[in-house]
Design a protein around this motif. Structure first.
Motif, short mmCIF file in Angstrom:
data_model
loop_
_atom_site.label_atom_id
_atom_site.label_comp_id
_atom_site.label_asym_id
_atom_site.label_seq_id
_atom_site.Cartn_x
_atom_site.Cartn_y
_atom_site.Cartn_z
N LYS A 1 36.94 22.83 24.49
CA LYS A 1 38.34 21.37 25.31
C LYS A 1 39.14 22.85 26.17
N TRP A 2 39.06 22.43 27.29
CA TRP A 2 40.24 23.75 28.61
C TRP A 2 41.11 23.72 27.66
N VAL A 3 41.51 25.08 27.86
CA VAL A 3 42.90 25.19 27.20
C VAL A 3 43.76 25.85 28.70
N HIS A 4 43.79 26.91 29.59
CA HIS A 4 44.72 27.35 30.26
C HIS A 4 43.45 27.99 31.28
N SER A 5 43.95 28.47 33.18
CA SER A 5 43.47 28.76 34.04
C SER A 5 44.29 29.85 34.48
N PHE A 6 43.82 30.87 34.73
CA PHE A 6 44.72 32.23 35.38
C PHE A 6 44.86 32.16 36.92
N HIS A 7 45.18 32.44 37.50
CA HIS A 7 45.27 31.55 39.07
C HIS A 7 46.73 31.98 39.71
N ALA A 8 46.50 32.66 40.65
CA ALA A 8 48.22 32.91 41.28
C ALA A 8 47.15 33.70 43.12
N GLU A 9 48.31 34.07 43.20
CA GLU A 9 47.94 34.20 44.94
C GLU A 9 47.23 35.62 44.73
N TYR A 10 47.61 36.55 43.64
CA TYR A 10 47.20 38.15 43.81
C TYR A 10 45.58 37.83 43.13
N LEU A 11 44.96 37.17 42.84
CA LEU A 11 43.81 36.34 42.39
C LEU A 11 43.06 35.87 43.34
N PRO B 1 40.78 27.58 43.20
CA PRO B 1 41.40 29.25 43.89
C PRO B 1 40.14 30.11 43.16
N ARG B 2 40.43 30.73 42.85
CA ARG B 2 39.36 31.97 42.06
C ARG B 2 40.18 32.33 40.58
N ARG B 3 39.86 32.07 39.50
CA ARG B 3 40.61 32.16 38.74
C ARG B 3 39.77 32.49 37.53
N VAL B 4 40.47 32.88 35.86
CA VAL B 4 40.26 32.54 34.61
C VAL B 4 40.29 32.26 33.87
N GLU B 5 39.37 31.50 33.22
CA GLU B 5 39.53 29.97 32.18
C GLU B 5 39.52 30.45 30.97
N HIS C 1 42.63 43.45 37.85
CA HIS C 1 43.65 41.84 38.39
C HIS C 1 44.09 42.18 36.49
N VAL C 2 45.71 42.52 36.48
CA VAL C 2 46.28 42.31 35.04
C VAL C 2 47.50 40.98 35.44
N ILE D 1 50.76 37.78 37.31
CA ILE D 1 50.68 38.38 37.77
C ILE D 1 51.37 39.08 39.08
N SER D 2 51.03 40.60 39.43
CA SER D 2 51.60 40.46 40.93
C SER D 2 51.38 42.28 41.58
N GLU D 3 51.32 42.34 42.39
CA GLU D 3 50.76 43.24 44.10
C GLU D 3 50.74 44.37 42.77
N ASP D 4 51.92 44.86 41.85
CA ASP D 4 51.25 46.36 41.12
C ASP D 4 50.47 46.20 40.36
N THR D 5 50.23 45.38 39.70
CA THR D 5 48.87 45.11 38.16
C THR D 5 47.70 44.94 39.20
N VAL D 6 47.21 44.54 40.55
CA VAL D 6 46.56 45.17 40.70
C VAL D 6 45.95 45.87 41.27
N CYS D 7 44.55 46.58 40.86
CA CYS D 7 44.75 47.95 41.56
C CYS D 7 43.14 48.02 41.57
N LYS D 8 42.49 48.99 42.66
CA LYS D 8 40.74 49.31 42.39
C LYS D 8 41.00 50.48 41.85
N VAL D 9 40.24 50.56 41.28
CA VAL D 9 39.92 51.64 40.36
C VAL D 9 38.40 52.45 40.14
N THR D 10 37.60 51.59 39.83
CA THR D 10 36.87 52.32 40.18
C THR D 10 35.27 52.10 41.88
N ARG D 11 35.14 52.51 41.75
CA ARG D 11 33.68 52.64 43.64
C ARG D 11 32.83 51.85 42.80
#
Length: 525
Positions: free
Chosen positions: A485-495, A474-478, A521-522, A206-216
């Motif tokens: 069994k746990w497989v993977h966690s998506f977490h990064a600075e921009y999440l 830190p915030r994540r998607v699992e 967040h993509v 994930i990067s800054e370009d793949t995080v955006c406010k899309v709705t209110r």
């Protein structure tokens, strides 16, 4: 007031002690006066060694007693010079004159001439000069919860955040129209091994370009376009908005378009399986619409102003028939092939509430519904207007259920999300009188009041793995395997927030997570 009373009581006791001492001293002084006269008349002149030699005439007194009497006499003269008795008398008079404090404090009476707290002149209905303003009749106002229904029939696809004559918007419509020609669905049933699947997941970033406010406001539903050439995300918001984001556009704000096809939360969103240039959205306001980018309209598919919709799915692979779930527990069979309008058949289920509806991917006559505490499996061929009974009921849940979904390729598994902080996976490979529970995964699903509820969903290209948001830091998607069994966690600075709603691309390794402030967040390769 209590402190003052205690101080006065202490002072009174001290004065009484001094008074008693004075009485004793005066009595001693009177006794000593007689002795002093006799001492003065004594003719004994040897007084150098003993200061009480003047008492030698009293042969009955010892030197110690004569010394003691002299000290008493001197002390009495000293206290008499201080005039303590007079001071004590004056203090008694002052204490008597003071009234005892009241037990309860009385509020001071407000004087009529007293000026009150400052208030707005507008609220007082006076102008700055002090002259009263004319009385106006109050007009009825509408709160945010009193959103009126949008008019029936098709609505123009006009972006709220753009000028509809903008060249960018025309290019946007052209892009989404062409997506129906270039996109293709992957229908292969072959699954990747868990090892290669993990490798592909670890390459997503994930990067800054793949995080955006899309709705209110909070996002309640989301869908990823199946295109293999462009990354297109759609989000349905609590405010009734449908936001579309083309990640190919830079800067990213140029790729966001916001529409208002509904007046209440958009709880379900799907791209048409036969024409991905169309997007179908369902709302609490009792409407189901189809956004057609080739004609730039949101046409009305189904409307029921007497009920509130919660979820829908396609009964037929060509999207011609739909099953719609209502919040009050009823269901509607909708046939879109009727010219001009949709044919509707209203069904009353055995549930008091329906949150999600999902159709079996292979045997499409079966569909599953998530209710308040139970999960039911129905056969669409045997539905009746009243008294329709489910084929199977899953009653293992102890609290409120958020969702229930078949696995996307074979339908051999069912995953449910429950407020008891458990994800349950059932074996639906043989739909008979019961569907056994295979796995229970402990997972914090308590999102509270202000966050959109979690919904665990299957990865459409890896149907033995589920995706779910997390409350952990830190915030994540699992991602979990069906075995638990746990497989993977998506977490990064921009999440940095909780992603309650998540969707995975059906063919590519792209994950979109939506939060309760309208941001998407993509993670992608």
């Amino acid at each position: 007031m209590e402190t003052t009373s205690k101080a006065e009581s202490t002072l009174q006791k001290s004065l009484d002690v001094h008074t008693e001492s004075n009485k004793l001293l005066h009595q001693s002084t009177s006794d000593t006066g007689i002795l002093s006269v006799d001492m003065e008349s004594s003719q004994d002149g040897d007084s150098d060694e003993d200061t009480t030699s003047g008492l030698d005439g009293f042969s009955g007194l010892s030197p110690y007693e004569r010394k003691r009497l002299k000290n008493i006499s001197e002390n009495a003269d000293f206290f008499a010079s201080l005039q303590l008795s007079e001071s004590a008398a004056r203090l008694r008079e002052m204490i008597k004159k003071r009234q005892p404090p009241e037990s309860k404090r009385k509020k001071p009476k407000k004087r009529e001439s007293e000026t009150g707290c400052r208030r707005s002149m507008r609220l007082l209905k006076v102008d700055p000069s002090g002259v009263s303003l004319p009385v106006t009749v109050a007009q009825p106002t509408f709160t945010a919860d009193e959103n009126p229904l949008l008019p029936p029939g098709p609505l123009e696809m006009t972006p709220e955040n753009r000028d509809d004559n903008n060249e960018l918007f025309k290019e946007f419509l052209q892009t989404w129209t062409e997506m129906s020609k270039t996109s293709r669905m992957n229908t292969e049933d072959k699954l990747s091994s868990i090892k290669s699947y993990k490798v592909n997941l670890s390459g997503m970033a994930i990067s800054e370009d793949t995080v955006c406010k899309v709705t209110r406001g909070p996002i309640c539903s989301m869908a990823l376009h199946p295109s293999e050439t462009r990354t297109l995300v759609a989000a349905g918001a609590k405010s009734g908005q449908v936001g579309l984001w083309d990640l190919t556009q830079q800067p990213k704000e140029d790729g966001v378009y916001i529409f208002y096809p509904h007046s209440e939360p958009v709880s379900c969103l799907y791209f048409s399986p036969t024409n991905p240039a169309n997007i179908l959205s369902l709302s609490y306001d009792g409407t189901l619409r189809c956004g057609d980018f080739s004609r730039a309209i949101f046409e009305e598919v189904y409307r029921n102003e007497r009920s509130s919709f919660s979820s829908f799915d396609f009964l037929a692979e060509d999207a011609s028939t739909l099953i719609v779930g209502h919040w009050d527990g009823s269901m509607s069979l909708v046939d879109r092939r009727t010219p001009g309008t949709s044919y509707e058949k209203l069904i009353h289920s055995a549930l008091n509430k329906i949150r999600t509806v999902h159709v079996h991917p292979v045997y499409r006559q079966y569909f599953i519904t998530a209710g308040l505490r139970d999960v039911h499996v129905y056969d669409a061929r045997y539905l009746k207007p009243r008294g329709s009974q489910p084929l199977i009921s899953l009653t293992e849940h102890t609290k409120s259920i958020a969702s229930a979904y078949f696995s996307p390729i074979t339908g051999n598994r069912v995953v449910t999300t429950c407020a008891d902080c458990k994800l349950r996976i059932f074996d639906s490979s043989c739909i008979s009188s019961q569907i056994p529970l295979l796995t229970t995964i402990r997972h914090n699903t308590f999102t509270g009041r202000w966050l959109t509820r979690f919904q665990a969903v299957w990865d459409p290209k890896q149907e033995d793995c589920i995706i779910v948001g997390s409350m952990d830091y830190p915030r994540r998607v699992e991602i979990f395997h069906e075995t638990g069994k746990w497989v993977h966690s998506f977490h990064a600075e921009y999440l940095a927030s909780v992603c309650s709603i998540n969707a995975m691309h059906p063919n590519r390794y792209i994950l979109a997570g939506a939060n309760s402030s309208g941001k998407i967040h993509v993670f992608m390769n």
